[in-house]
Design a protein around this motif. Structure first.
Motif, PDB file in Angstrom:
ATOM      1  N   PHE A   1       0.059   9.457   0.864  1.00  0.00           N
ATOM      2  CA  PHE A   1      -0.378   8.158   1.389  1.00  0.00           C
ATOM      3  C   PHE A   1      -0.185   8.088   2.904  1.00  0.00           C
ATOM      4  O   PHE A   1      -1.016   7.536   3.629  1.00  0.00           O
ATOM      5  CB  PHE A   1       0.388   7.033   0.700  1.00  0.00           C
ATOM      6  CG  PHE A   1       0.013   6.834  -0.746  1.00  0.00           C
ATOM      7  CD1 PHE A   1      -1.199   6.261  -1.080  1.00  0.00           C
ATOM      8  CD2 PHE A   1       0.868   7.224  -1.751  1.00  0.00           C
ATOM      9  CE1 PHE A   1      -1.556   6.071  -2.408  1.00  0.00           C
ATOM     10  CE2 PHE A   1       0.536   7.037  -3.080  1.00  0.00           C
ATOM     11  CZ  PHE A   1      -0.682   6.471  -3.409  1.00  0.00           C
ATOM     12  N   ILE A   2       0.919   8.667   3.375  1.00  0.00           N
ATOM     13  CA  ILE A   2       1.202   8.628   4.814  1.00  0.00           C
ATOM     14  C   ILE A   2       0.158   9.421   5.587  1.00  0.00           C
ATOM     15  O   ILE A   2      -0.408   8.943   6.594  1.00  0.00           O
ATOM     16  CB  ILE A   2       2.623   9.166   5.099  1.00  0.00           C
ATOM     17  CG1 ILE A   2       3.665   8.220   4.500  1.00  0.00           C
ATOM     18  CG2 ILE A   2       2.848   9.335   6.594  1.00  0.00           C
ATOM     19  CD1 ILE A   2       5.077   8.765   4.553  1.00  0.00           C
ATOM     20  N   ASN A   3      -0.120  10.631   5.166  1.00  0.00           N
ATOM     21  CA  ASN A   3      -1.057  11.484   5.895  1.00  0.00           C
ATOM     22  C   ASN A   3      -2.502  11.027   5.759  1.00  0.00           C
ATOM     23  O   ASN A   3      -3.307  11.199   6.668  1.00  0.00           O
ATOM     24  CB  ASN A   3      -0.932  12.929   5.405  1.00  0.00           C
ATOM     25  CG  ASN A   3       0.344  13.593   5.908  1.00  0.00           C
ATOM     26  OD1 ASN A   3       1.009  13.084   6.815  1.00  0.00           O
ATOM     27  ND2 ASN A   3       0.691  14.725   5.320  1.00  0.00           N
ATOM     28  N   SER A   4      -2.849  10.449   4.603  1.00  0.00           N
ATOM     29  CA  SER A   4      -4.228   9.997   4.405  1.00  0.00           C
ATOM     30  C   SER A   4      -4.459   8.591   4.940  1.00  0.00           C
ATOM     31  O   SER A   4      -5.597   8.135   5.008  1.00  0.00           O
ATOM     32  CB  SER A   4      -4.578  10.028   2.916  1.00  0.00           C
ATOM     33  OG  SER A   4      -3.719   9.159   2.193  1.00  0.00           O
ATOM     34  N   ARG A   5      -3.346   7.916   5.295  1.00  0.00           N
ATOM     35  CA  ARG A   5      -3.414   6.555   5.840  1.00  0.00           C
ATOM     36  C   ARG A   5      -4.071   5.582   4.857  1.00  0.00           C
ATOM     37  O   ARG A   5      -4.809   4.678   5.256  1.00  0.00           O
ATOM     38  CB  ARG A   5      -4.156   6.529   7.177  1.00  0.00           C
ATOM     39  CG  ARG A   5      -3.482   7.416   8.206  1.00  0.00           C
ATOM     40  CD  ARG A   5      -4.182   7.390   9.531  1.00  0.00           C
ATOM     41  NE  ARG A   5      -3.542   8.305  10.434  1.00  0.00           N
ATOM     42  CZ  ARG A   5      -3.108   7.993  11.649  1.00  0.00           C
ATOM     43  NH1 ARG A   5      -3.227   6.771  12.096  1.00  0.00           N
ATOM     44  NH2 ARG A   5      -2.554   8.908  12.427  1.00  0.00           N
ATOM     45  N   LEU A   6      -3.793   5.805   3.596  1.00  0.00           N
ATOM     46  CA  LEU A   6      -4.299   4.902   2.565  1.00  0.00           C
ATOM     47  C   LEU A   6      -3.213   3.906   2.196  1.00  0.00           C
ATOM     48  O   LEU A   6      -2.029   4.218   2.236  1.00  0.00           O
ATOM     49  CB  LEU A   6      -4.713   5.693   1.314  1.00  0.00           C
ATOM     50  CG  LEU A   6      -5.876   6.679   1.459  1.00  0.00           C
ATOM     51  CD1 LEU A   6      -6.068   7.458   0.161  1.00  0.00           C
ATOM     52  CD2 LEU A   6      -7.161   5.952   1.827  1.00  0.00           C
ATOM     53  N   SER A   7      -3.640   2.716   1.812  1.00  0.00           N
ATOM     54  CA  SER A   7      -2.676   1.708   1.377  1.00  0.00           C
ATOM     55  C   SER A   7      -2.388   1.880  -0.116  1.00  0.00           C
ATOM     56  O   SER A   7      -3.216   2.384  -0.863  1.00  0.00           O
ATOM     57  CB  SER A   7      -3.238   0.299   1.623  1.00  0.00           C
ATOM     58  OG  SER A   7      -4.395   0.083   0.829  1.00  0.00           O
ATOM     59  N   ILE A   8      -1.208   1.464  -0.522  1.00  0.00           N
ATOM     60  CA  ILE A   8      -0.828   1.482  -1.927  1.00  0.00           C
ATOM     61  C   ILE A   8      -0.270   0.118  -2.278  1.00  0.00           C
ATOM     62  O   ILE A   8       0.655  -0.378  -1.630  1.00  0.00           O
ATOM     63  CB  ILE A   8       0.193   2.609  -2.235  1.00  0.00           C
ATOM     64  CG1 ILE A   8       0.701   2.513  -3.679  1.00  0.00           C
ATOM     65  CG2 ILE A   8       1.348   2.587  -1.247  1.00  0.00           C
ATOM     66  CD1 ILE A   8      -0.321   2.860  -4.699  1.00  0.00           C
TER      67      ILE A   8
END
Length: 337
Positions: free
Chosen positions: A208-215
Protein backbone atom coordinates in the motif's frame (compact mmCIF):
# COMPACT_ATOMS: atom_id res chain seq x y z
CA UNK A 1 16.79 -75.79 -16.68
CA UNK A 2 13.74 -76.34 -18.87
CA UNK A 3 13.34 -79.95 -17.61
CA UNK A 4 13.56 -78.73 -14.03
CA UNK A 5 10.92 -76.10 -14.75
CA UNK A 6 8.62 -78.74 -16.32
CA UNK A 7 9.13 -81.07 -13.34
CA UNK A 8 8.30 -78.22 -10.96
CA UNK A 9 5.18 -77.46 -12.97
CA UNK A 10 4.15 -81.16 -12.83
CA UNK A 11 4.60 -81.27 -9.05
CA UNK A 12 2.58 -78.08 -8.72
CA UNK A 13 -0.14 -79.62 -10.89
CA UNK A 14 -0.30 -82.67 -8.63
CA UNK A 15 -0.57 -80.41 -5.58
CA UNK A 16 -3.34 -78.36 -7.17
CA UNK A 17 -5.29 -81.47 -8.25
CA UNK A 18 -4.55 -83.52 -5.16
CA UNK A 19 -8.20 -83.74 -4.08
CA UNK A 20 -9.32 -85.19 -7.42
CA UNK A 21 -6.37 -87.60 -7.54
CA UNK A 22 -6.96 -88.79 -3.98
CA UNK A 23 -10.66 -89.24 -4.68
CA UNK A 24 -9.89 -91.35 -7.78
CA UNK A 25 -7.41 -93.53 -5.87
CA UNK A 26 -9.89 -93.93 -3.01
CA UNK A 27 -12.57 -95.15 -5.41
CA UNK A 28 -10.16 -97.71 -6.89
CA UNK A 29 -9.20 -98.95 -3.43
CA UNK A 30 -12.85 -99.29 -2.42
CA UNK A 31 -13.60 -101.19 -5.63
CA UNK A 32 -10.62 -103.49 -5.10
CA UNK A 33 -11.50 -104.10 -1.45
CA UNK A 34 -15.09 -105.04 -2.33
CA UNK A 35 -13.90 -107.46 -5.00
CA UNK A 36 -11.43 -109.10 -2.59
CA UNK A 37 -13.91 -109.37 0.29
CA UNK A 38 -16.71 -110.90 -1.71
CA UNK A 39 -14.43 -112.95 -3.98
CA UNK A 40 -16.44 -111.96 -7.00
CA UNK A 41 -16.41 -114.18 -10.05
CA UNK A 42 -14.94 -112.95 -13.32
CA UNK A 43 -12.53 -110.73 -11.38
CA UNK A 44 -10.24 -110.53 -14.41
CA UNK A 45 -13.01 -109.00 -16.45
CA UNK A 46 -13.79 -106.50 -13.71
CA UNK A 47 -10.11 -105.55 -13.43
CA UNK A 48 -10.09 -105.05 -17.18
CA UNK A 49 -12.69 -102.30 -16.69
CA UNK A 50 -10.54 -100.80 -13.96
CA UNK A 51 -7.53 -100.72 -16.28
CA UNK A 52 -9.58 -99.02 -18.98
CA UNK A 53 -10.84 -96.36 -16.52
CA UNK A 54 -7.28 -95.76 -15.31
CA UNK A 55 -6.08 -95.40 -18.90
CA UNK A 56 -8.88 -92.94 -19.73
CA UNK A 57 -8.16 -91.00 -16.54
CA UNK A 58 -4.47 -90.76 -17.46
CA UNK A 59 -5.37 -89.48 -20.94
CA UNK A 60 -7.68 -86.87 -19.45
CA UNK A 61 -4.98 -85.93 -16.92
CA UNK A 62 -2.41 -85.45 -19.71
CA UNK A 63 -4.83 -83.24 -21.61
CA UNK A 64 -5.69 -81.31 -18.43
CA UNK A 65 -1.99 -80.91 -17.55
CA UNK A 66 -1.27 -79.54 -21.03
CA UNK A 67 -3.93 -76.88 -20.58
CA UNK A 68 -2.72 -76.24 -17.02
CA UNK A 69 0.89 -75.76 -18.22
CA UNK A 70 -0.28 -73.43 -21.00
CA UNK A 71 -2.17 -71.27 -18.50
CA UNK A 72 0.84 -71.20 -16.16
CA UNK A 73 3.04 -69.99 -19.02
CA UNK A 74 0.50 -67.26 -19.87
CA UNK A 75 0.29 -66.25 -16.20
CA UNK A 76 4.09 -65.92 -16.00
CA UNK A 77 4.00 -63.86 -19.18
CA UNK A 78 1.38 -61.58 -17.63
CA UNK A 79 3.50 -61.15 -14.48
CA UNK A 80 6.42 -59.99 -16.60
CA UNK A 81 4.26 -57.68 -18.73
CA UNK A 82 1.79 -55.98 -16.38
CA UNK A 83 1.20 -53.07 -18.76
CA UNK A 84 -0.59 -55.41 -21.21
CA UNK A 85 -2.08 -57.79 -18.64
CA UNK A 86 -5.65 -57.36 -19.88
CA UNK A 87 -4.75 -58.41 -23.45
CA UNK A 88 -2.90 -61.47 -22.14
CA UNK A 89 -5.72 -62.81 -19.95
CA UNK A 90 -6.65 -66.36 -21.05
CA UNK A 91 -10.20 -67.41 -21.81
CA UNK A 92 -12.06 -68.08 -18.56
CA UNK A 93 -13.13 -71.70 -18.17
CA UNK A 94 -15.54 -71.37 -15.25
CA UNK A 95 -17.52 -68.86 -13.22
CA UNK A 96 -14.79 -68.44 -10.61
CA UNK A 97 -12.17 -67.55 -13.22
CA UNK A 98 -14.61 -65.11 -14.82
CA UNK A 99 -15.09 -63.34 -11.49
CA UNK A 100 -11.34 -63.25 -10.83
CA UNK A 101 -10.75 -61.74 -14.27
CA UNK A 102 -13.41 -59.12 -13.62
CA UNK A 103 -11.59 -58.21 -10.40
CA UNK A 104 -8.28 -58.01 -12.31
CA UNK A 105 -9.83 -55.76 -14.96
CA UNK A 106 -11.27 -53.48 -12.27
CA UNK A 107 -7.94 -53.25 -10.46
CA UNK A 108 -6.15 -52.63 -13.76
CA UNK A 109 -8.49 -49.76 -14.63
CA UNK A 110 -7.97 -48.27 -11.16
CA UNK A 111 -4.21 -48.60 -11.58
CA UNK A 112 -4.34 -46.91 -14.99
CA UNK A 113 -6.43 -44.05 -13.58
CA UNK A 114 -4.07 -43.67 -10.62
CA UNK A 115 -1.07 -43.64 -12.92
CA UNK A 116 -2.73 -41.05 -15.16
CA UNK A 117 -3.56 -38.81 -12.17
CA UNK A 118 -0.02 -39.19 -10.80
CA UNK A 119 1.54 -38.28 -14.15
CA UNK A 120 -0.84 -35.34 -14.50
CA UNK A 121 0.02 -34.03 -11.01
CA UNK A 122 3.72 -34.48 -11.69
CA UNK A 123 3.41 -32.59 -14.97
CA UNK A 124 1.43 -29.78 -13.30
CA UNK A 125 3.95 -29.62 -10.47
CA UNK A 126 6.86 -29.32 -12.93
CA UNK A 127 5.04 -26.58 -14.85
CA UNK A 128 4.28 -24.71 -11.64
CA UNK A 129 7.86 -24.98 -10.34
CA UNK A 130 9.20 -23.79 -13.68
CA UNK A 131 6.87 -20.77 -13.62
CA UNK A 132 7.61 -20.16 -9.94
CA UNK A 133 11.36 -20.13 -10.63
CA UNK A 134 10.88 -17.46 -13.28
CA UNK A 135 8.58 -15.48 -10.97
CA UNK A 136 10.98 -15.37 -8.07
CA UNK A 137 13.77 -14.14 -10.35
CA UNK A 138 11.88 -10.86 -10.89
CA UNK A 139 12.08 -9.48 -7.31
CA UNK A 140 15.64 -10.85 -6.96
CA UNK A 141 16.71 -9.04 -10.10
CA UNK A 142 14.97 -5.84 -8.91
CA UNK A 143 16.80 -6.01 -5.57
CA UNK A 144 20.12 -6.56 -7.32
CA UNK A 145 19.57 -3.50 -9.53
CA UNK A 146 18.72 -1.38 -6.49
CA UNK A 147 21.88 -2.47 -4.72
CA UNK A 148 24.00 -1.79 -7.83
CA UNK A 149 22.50 1.68 -8.24
CA UNK A 150 25.08 4.45 -8.03
CA UNK A 151 22.82 6.45 -5.79
CA UNK A 152 23.76 6.07 -2.16
CA UNK A 153 20.23 6.17 -0.86
CA UNK A 154 18.06 3.17 -1.61
CA UNK A 155 14.41 3.19 -0.65
CA UNK A 156 13.95 0.72 2.18
CA UNK A 157 10.30 0.38 1.23
CA UNK A 158 11.25 -0.64 -2.30
CA UNK A 159 13.56 -3.34 -0.96
CA UNK A 160 10.94 -4.46 1.52
CA UNK A 161 8.37 -4.78 -1.26
CA UNK A 162 10.64 -7.03 -3.34
CA UNK A 163 11.48 -9.08 -0.26
CA UNK A 164 7.77 -9.33 0.52
CA UNK A 165 7.09 -10.65 -2.99
CA UNK A 166 9.73 -13.35 -2.51
CA UNK A 167 8.16 -14.33 0.80
CA UNK A 168 4.74 -14.47 -0.87
CA UNK A 169 5.98 -16.70 -3.68
CA UNK A 170 7.55 -19.06 -1.15
CA UNK A 171 4.40 -19.08 0.98
CA UNK A 172 2.25 -19.78 -2.07
CA UNK A 173 4.30 -22.80 -3.12
CA UNK A 174 4.22 -24.14 0.45
CA UNK A 175 0.43 -23.85 0.55
CA UNK A 176 0.23 -25.41 -2.90
CA UNK A 177 2.17 -28.44 -1.65
CA UNK A 178 0.11 -28.74 1.55
CA UNK A 179 -3.24 -28.42 -0.22
CA UNK A 180 -3.65 -32.20 -0.68
CA UNK A 181 -3.21 -32.85 3.05
CA UNK A 182 -4.91 -29.66 4.20
CA UNK A 183 -7.51 -31.49 6.32
CA UNK A 184 -4.83 -32.81 8.68
CA UNK A 185 -3.31 -29.32 8.95
CA UNK A 186 -6.48 -27.46 9.94
CA UNK A 187 -7.34 -26.22 13.43
CA UNK A 188 -10.99 -25.16 13.42
CA UNK A 189 -12.13 -22.81 16.15
CA UNK A 190 -13.88 -19.48 16.61
CA UNK A 191 -11.94 -16.31 15.67
CA UNK A 192 -12.68 -12.61 15.45
CA UNK A 193 -12.73 -11.88 11.73
CA UNK A 194 -11.45 -8.32 12.21
CA UNK A 195 -8.25 -9.66 13.81
CA UNK A 196 -7.51 -11.87 10.80
CA UNK A 197 -8.22 -8.99 8.40
CA UNK A 198 -5.91 -6.66 10.36
CA UNK A 199 -3.12 -9.25 10.18
CA UNK A 200 -3.51 -9.54 6.41
CA UNK A 201 -3.50 -5.76 5.90
CA UNK A 202 -0.48 -5.30 8.16
CA UNK A 203 1.49 -7.93 6.25
CA UNK A 204 0.65 -6.16 2.98
CA UNK A 205 1.39 -2.66 4.33
CA UNK A 206 4.51 -2.22 2.20
CA UNK A 207 2.44 -2.76 -0.96
CA UNK A 208 0.00 0.00 0.00
CA UNK A 209 2.85 2.37 0.83
CA UNK A 210 4.73 1.88 -2.44
CA UNK A 211 1.61 1.83 -4.62
CA UNK A 212 0.16 4.86 -2.81
CA UNK A 213 -3.22 3.21 -2.59
CA UNK A 214 -5.64 3.87 0.23
CA UNK A 215 -6.97 1.10 2.46
CA UNK A 216 -10.26 1.52 4.24
CA UNK A 217 -11.31 -1.12 6.79
CA UNK A 218 -14.91 -0.65 7.88
CA UNK A 219 -15.78 -1.22 11.50
CA UNK A 220 -17.44 -4.59 12.04
CA UNK A 221 -17.68 -7.22 14.72
CA UNK A 222 -18.00 -10.76 13.48
CA UNK A 223 -16.91 -14.14 14.76
CA UNK A 224 -16.21 -16.97 12.34
CA UNK A 225 -15.45 -20.65 12.77
CA UNK A 226 -12.48 -21.34 10.53
CA UNK A 227 -8.77 -22.06 10.40
CA UNK A 228 -6.89 -18.81 11.01
CA UNK A 229 -3.77 -19.67 9.00
CA UNK A 230 -5.60 -20.80 5.87
CA UNK A 231 -8.19 -17.99 5.90
CA UNK A 232 -5.39 -15.46 6.44
CA UNK A 233 -3.65 -16.88 3.37
CA UNK A 234 -6.81 -16.43 1.27
CA UNK A 235 -7.40 -12.82 2.42
CA UNK A 236 -3.76 -11.96 1.71
CA UNK A 237 -4.05 -13.38 -1.80
CA UNK A 238 -7.18 -11.35 -2.49
CA UNK A 239 -5.59 -8.17 -1.13
CA UNK A 240 -2.43 -8.75 -3.19
CA UNK A 241 -4.50 -9.26 -6.34
CA UNK A 242 -6.47 -6.10 -5.59
CA UNK A 243 -3.26 -4.06 -5.20
CA UNK A 244 -1.69 -5.59 -8.30
CA UNK A 245 -4.58 -4.59 -10.57
CA UNK A 246 -5.44 -1.23 -8.99
CA UNK A 247 -3.27 1.57 -10.43
CA UNK A 248 -5.10 4.39 -8.62
CA UNK A 249 -7.71 4.68 -5.91
CA UNK A 250 -7.88 2.23 -3.08
CA UNK A 251 -9.26 -0.90 -1.45
CA UNK A 252 -12.17 -1.22 0.93
CA UNK A 253 -12.72 -4.13 3.30
CA UNK A 254 -16.15 -4.45 4.88
CA UNK A 255 -18.79 -6.84 6.17
CA UNK A 256 -22.08 -7.12 4.31
CA UNK A 257 -25.22 -8.99 5.34
CA UNK A 258 -27.38 -10.57 2.70
CA UNK A 259 -30.05 -13.31 2.94
CA UNK A 260 -29.18 -14.07 6.58
CA UNK A 261 -25.54 -14.50 5.62
CA UNK A 262 -22.47 -12.44 6.39
CA UNK A 263 -19.96 -11.73 3.67
CA UNK A 264 -16.44 -10.39 4.01
CA UNK A 265 -16.06 -8.02 1.07
CA UNK A 266 -12.73 -6.92 -0.45
CA UNK A 267 -13.44 -4.27 -3.05
CA UNK A 268 -11.01 -2.33 -5.22
CA UNK A 269 -11.18 0.47 -7.79
CA UNK A 270 -8.91 -1.33 -10.24
CA UNK A 271 -9.05 -2.27 -13.90
CA UNK A 272 -11.69 -4.97 -13.37
CA UNK A 273 -12.16 -8.35 -15.03
CA UNK A 274 -13.77 -8.98 -18.39
CA UNK A 275 -17.18 -10.63 -18.19
CA UNK A 276 -16.07 -13.55 -20.38
CA UNK A 277 -13.17 -14.26 -17.99
CA UNK A 278 -15.20 -14.19 -14.76
CA UNK A 279 -16.59 -17.77 -14.96
CA UNK A 280 -13.04 -19.17 -15.29
CA UNK A 281 -11.03 -17.15 -12.79
CA UNK A 282 -10.88 -20.05 -10.29
CA UNK A 283 -9.58 -22.54 -12.86
CA UNK A 284 -6.04 -23.75 -12.34
CA UNK A 285 -3.59 -21.90 -14.55
CA UNK A 286 -6.19 -19.53 -16.02
CA UNK A 287 -4.88 -15.95 -16.25
CA UNK A 288 -7.35 -14.31 -18.61
CA UNK A 289 -6.83 -10.92 -20.24
CA UNK A 290 -5.31 -9.36 -17.11
CA UNK A 291 -2.89 -12.24 -16.77
CA UNK A 292 -1.69 -11.81 -20.32
CA UNK A 293 -1.26 -8.11 -19.60
CA UNK A 294 0.72 -8.85 -16.42
CA UNK A 295 3.39 -11.41 -17.38
CA UNK A 296 3.97 -12.34 -13.70
CA UNK A 297 0.51 -13.86 -13.31
CA UNK A 298 0.44 -17.65 -12.80
CA UNK A 299 -3.27 -18.39 -12.49
CA UNK A 300 -2.58 -20.25 -9.25
CA UNK A 301 -3.56 -17.67 -6.61
CA UNK A 302 -7.34 -17.65 -7.11
CA UNK A 303 -7.33 -21.40 -7.74
CA UNK A 304 -5.72 -21.93 -4.32
CA UNK A 305 -8.19 -19.51 -2.71
CA UNK A 306 -11.16 -21.46 -4.10
CA UNK A 307 -9.73 -24.84 -3.06
CA UNK A 308 -8.93 -23.62 0.46
CA UNK A 309 -12.31 -21.97 0.97
CA UNK A 310 -14.14 -25.08 -0.25
CA UNK A 311 -12.31 -27.16 2.36
CA UNK A 312 -13.16 -24.56 5.02
CA UNK A 313 -16.83 -24.58 3.90
CA UNK A 314 -16.69 -20.88 2.94
CA UNK A 315 -18.19 -19.78 -0.37
CA UNK A 316 -16.51 -17.16 -2.53
CA UNK A 317 -18.13 -15.00 -5.19
CA UNK A 318 -16.46 -12.40 -7.40
CA UNK A 319 -18.20 -9.51 -9.17
CA UNK A 320 -16.36 -7.20 -11.51
CA UNK A 321 -16.78 -4.54 -14.17
CA UNK A 322 -14.03 -3.44 -16.50
CA UNK A 323 -12.72 -0.02 -15.57
CA UNK A 324 -14.69 0.13 -12.30
CA UNK A 325 -13.07 -2.50 -10.11
CA UNK A 326 -13.60 -5.91 -8.56
CA UNK A 327 -15.52 -7.12 -5.55
CA UNK A 328 -14.54 -10.43 -3.87
CA UNK A 329 -17.01 -11.79 -1.30
CA UNK A 330 -16.35 -14.59 1.19
CA UNK A 331 -19.22 -16.20 3.08
CA UNK A 332 -18.20 -16.05 6.76
CA UNK A 333 -21.58 -16.84 8.31
CA UNK A 334 -21.18 -18.25 11.81
CA UNK A 335 -21.38 -22.04 11.83
CA UNK A 336 -21.49 -24.46 14.71
CA UNK A 337 -19.00 -27.29 15.12
Amino acid sequence: MRDRHSLGMLLQYVRDRRKVILMFLLYQLIFGAICALYQLENLDKLLYGVYISIFISLCISVWDFTEYADRIVKTEEMCSNLENVIELLPQATDRKETQYQEIIRGLYEDMQQLQFNTNLKESEMKDYYSLWAHQIKTPLAAMRLMLQNDEKEISSYALQEELFKIEQYIEMVMHYLRLESMSSDMILREYRLKDIVNQAVKRNAVLFINSRLSIDIMDFDCKVITDEKWLLFVIEQLITNAVKYTPVGGITISLEKNNNKEWLVIQDTGIGIKSEDLPRIFEKGFTGYNGRFDKRSTGIGLYLCKQVLDKLSHRIEVFSEVGRGTKACIDVSVRTF
